[in-house]
Design a protein around this motif. Sequence first.
Motif, PDB file in Angstrom:
ATOM      1  N   ILE A  18       0.841  -1.196   0.000  1.00 46.01           N
ATOM      2  CA  ILE A  18       0.000   0.000   0.000  1.00 46.01           C
ATOM      3  C   ILE A  18       0.875   1.245   0.000  1.00 46.01           C
ATOM      4  N   ALA A  19       1.901   1.238   0.837  1.00 43.04           N
ATOM      5  CA  ALA A  19       2.816   2.385   0.890  1.00 43.04           C
ATOM      6  C   ALA A  19       3.517   2.583  -0.451  1.00 43.04           C
ATOM      7  N   THR A  20       3.932   1.476  -1.075  1.00 40.29           N
ATOM      8  CA  THR A  20       4.577   1.558  -2.380  1.00 40.29           C
ATOM      9  C   THR A  20       3.614   2.118  -3.421  1.00 40.29           C
ATOM     10  N   ALA A  21       2.374   1.664  -3.388  1.00 38.96           N
ATOM     11  CA  ALA A  21       1.376   2.179  -4.328  1.00 38.96           C
ATOM     12  C   ALA A  21       1.164   3.670  -4.120  1.00 38.96           C
ATOM     13  N   PHE A  22       1.151   4.088  -2.862  1.00 38.69           N
ATOM     14  CA  PHE A  22       0.987   5.513  -2.563  1.00 38.69           C
ATOM     15  C   PHE A  22       2.160   6.305  -3.126  1.00 38.69           C
ATOM     16  N   VAL A  23       3.371   5.808  -2.936  1.00 41.98           N
ATOM     17  CA  VAL A  23       4.568   6.503  -3.434  1.00 41.98           C
ATOM     18  C   VAL A  23       4.565   6.538  -4.962  1.00 41.98           C
ATOM     19  N   LEU A  24       4.228   5.400  -5.601  1.00 40.42           N
ATOM     20  CA  LEU A  24       4.180   5.368  -7.055  1.00 40.42           C
ATOM     21  C   LEU A  24       3.109   6.318  -7.584  1.00 40.42           C
ATOM     22  N   SER A  77      -8.611   7.940  -0.149  1.00 46.11           N
ATOM     23  CA  SER A  77      -9.714   7.071   0.279  1.00 46.11           C
ATOM     24  C   SER A  77      -9.361   5.602   0.088  1.00 46.11           C
ATOM     25  N   ARG A  78      -8.727   5.288  -1.019  1.00 41.69           N
ATOM     26  CA  ARG A  78      -8.316   3.897  -1.264  1.00 41.69           C
ATOM     27  C   ARG A  78      -7.317   3.438  -0.216  1.00 41.69           C
ATOM     28  N   SER A  79      -6.353   4.271   0.084  1.00 39.68           N
ATOM     29  CA  SER A  79      -5.342   3.915   1.091  1.00 39.68           C
ATOM     30  C   SER A  79      -5.985   3.727   2.455  1.00 39.68           C
ATOM     31  N   ILE A  80      -6.867   4.637   2.827  1.00 46.67           N
ATOM     32  CA  ILE A  80      -7.521   4.547   4.129  1.00 46.67           C
ATOM     33  C   ILE A  80      -8.428   3.326   4.198  1.00 46.67           C
ATOM     34  N   ASP A  81      -9.136   3.017   3.123  1.00 49.22           N
ATOM     35  CA  ASP A  81     -10.000   1.833   3.100  1.00 49.22           C
ATOM     36  C   ASP A  81      -9.178   0.561   3.297  1.00 49.22           C
ATOM     37  N   ALA A  82      -8.039   0.468   2.631  1.00 49.28           N
ATOM     38  CA  ALA A  82      -7.183  -0.717   2.787  1.00 49.28           C
ATOM     39  C   ALA A  82      -6.670  -0.821   4.216  1.00 49.28           C
ATOM     40  N   LEU A  83      -6.307   0.301   4.796  1.00 54.49           N
ATOM     41  CA  LEU A  83      -5.828   0.282   6.180  1.00 54.49           C
ATOM     42  C   LEU A  83      -6.955  -0.069   7.151  1.00 54.49           C
ATOM     43  N   LYS A  84      -8.164   0.394   6.872  1.00 50.35           N
ATOM     44  CA  LYS A  84      -9.304   0.061   7.727  1.00 50.35           C
ATOM     45  C   LYS A  84      -9.587  -1.440   7.707  1.00 50.35           C
ATOM     46  N   GLN A 101      -3.645   1.792  12.222  1.00 51.71           N
ATOM     47  CA  GLN A 101      -4.415   2.898  12.808  1.00 51.71           C
ATOM     48  C   GLN A 101      -3.577   4.181  12.813  1.00 51.71           C
ATOM     49  N   LYS A 102      -2.303   4.070  13.123  1.00 51.56           N
ATOM     50  CA  LYS A 102      -1.412   5.238  13.109  1.00 51.56           C
ATOM     51  C   LYS A 102      -1.311   5.819  11.700  1.00 51.56           C
ATOM     52  N   GLN A 103      -1.243   4.951  10.698  1.00 46.63           N
ATOM     53  CA  GLN A 103      -1.165   5.421   9.318  1.00 46.63           C
ATOM     54  C   GLN A 103      -2.459   6.113   8.896  1.00 46.63           C
ATOM     55  N   ILE A 104      -3.603   5.605   9.351  1.00 47.44           N
ATOM     56  CA  ILE A 104      -4.882   6.247   9.059  1.00 47.44           C
ATOM     57  C   ILE A 104      -4.901   7.650   9.666  1.00 47.44           C
ATOM     58  N   ILE A 105      -4.469   7.752  10.903  1.00 42.00           N
ATOM     59  CA  ILE A 105      -4.435   9.050  11.584  1.00 42.00           C
ATOM     60  C   ILE A 105      -3.491  10.003  10.854  1.00 42.00           C
ATOM     61  N   LYS A 106      -2.330   9.494  10.423  1.00 42.37           N
ATOM     62  CA  LYS A 106      -1.363  10.327   9.714  1.00 42.37           C
ATOM     63  C   LYS A 106      -1.950  10.839   8.395  1.00 42.37           C
ATOM     64  N   LEU A 107      -2.618   9.968   7.636  1.00 40.60           N
ATOM     65  CA  LEU A 107      -3.231  10.386   6.374  1.00 40.60           C
ATOM     66  C   LEU A 107      -4.332  11.419   6.614  1.00 40.60           C
ATOM     67  N   THR A 108      -5.084  11.244   7.679  1.00 45.63           N
ATOM     68  CA  THR A 108      -6.133  12.206   8.008  1.00 45.63           C
ATOM     69  C   THR A 108      -5.525  13.557   8.369  1.00 45.63           C
ATOM     70  N   GLU A 109      -4.448  13.535   9.137  1.00 44.36           N
ATOM     71  CA  GLU A 109      -3.768  14.788   9.502  1.00 44.36           C
ATOM     72  C   GLU A 109      -3.206  15.486   8.265  1.00 44.36           C
ATOM     73  N   ILE A 110      -2.631  14.717   7.347  1.00 43.55           N
ATOM     74  CA  ILE A 110      -2.084  15.296   6.115  1.00 43.55           C
ATOM     75  C   ILE A 110      -3.205  15.935   5.300  1.00 43.55           C
ATOM     76  N   THR A 111      -4.339  15.249   5.200  1.00 40.64           N
ATOM     77  CA  THR A 111      -5.479  15.786   4.464  1.00 40.64           C
ATOM     78  C   THR A 111      -5.939  17.111   5.072  1.00 40.64           C
ATOM     79  N   ASN A 112      -6.008  17.159   6.394  1.00 44.42           N
ATOM     80  CA  ASN A 112      -6.415  18.395   7.070  1.00 44.42           C
ATOM     81  C   ASN A 112      -5.395  19.508   6.838  1.00 44.42           C
TER      82      ASN A 112
END
Length: 177
Positions: A18-24, A77-84, A101-112
Amino acid sequence: MVYMRKRLIAIVSLILLIATAFVLNYGYTEKKVDNAKNSSTQEVSQKAVETSAYTQGKYIASGIFTAYREEREINRSRSIDALKEIVENKNTSQATRDEAQKQIIKLTEITNQEMIIENLIKAKGFQDAVVMIGNGIVNVIVQADKLSEEEVAQIVEIVSRQTGVSLDNIKIMTRLD
């Protein structure tokens, strides 16, 4: 014990994928931003833009800026869904769930952070802006023909204050809609 270890390895591998997909995807988006910047030097008539929006089946109010935001939101949303899914899986170890859960929180903080920065830039008088935060780098695309040194300094100050990212890792580009 061996079964749980294999499961943990599988889950960690999934997180890495998932992290690799996000980076790509970030790299792909970066190429699109570069292509968009290059194409901004070409003149496009308003009628051609309206026709393009019409053929896509919807009216795009802010053009490329809305498209960037939509693409960013879909990928998040795709990244968060996979993490959920990892968090909700009862067979996942507690350590893996905690990390997801930490990664979900981090993505939410980045979005904000992105949303706050975009709004602060608009509050400074710019018509539109898109902010993309990832891997310690902040990319800002501002709707403008060109920026003065004072305007660049304002944007850099906003981004630095909101993210704590060093000035070397803040990239500002202009784009006409």
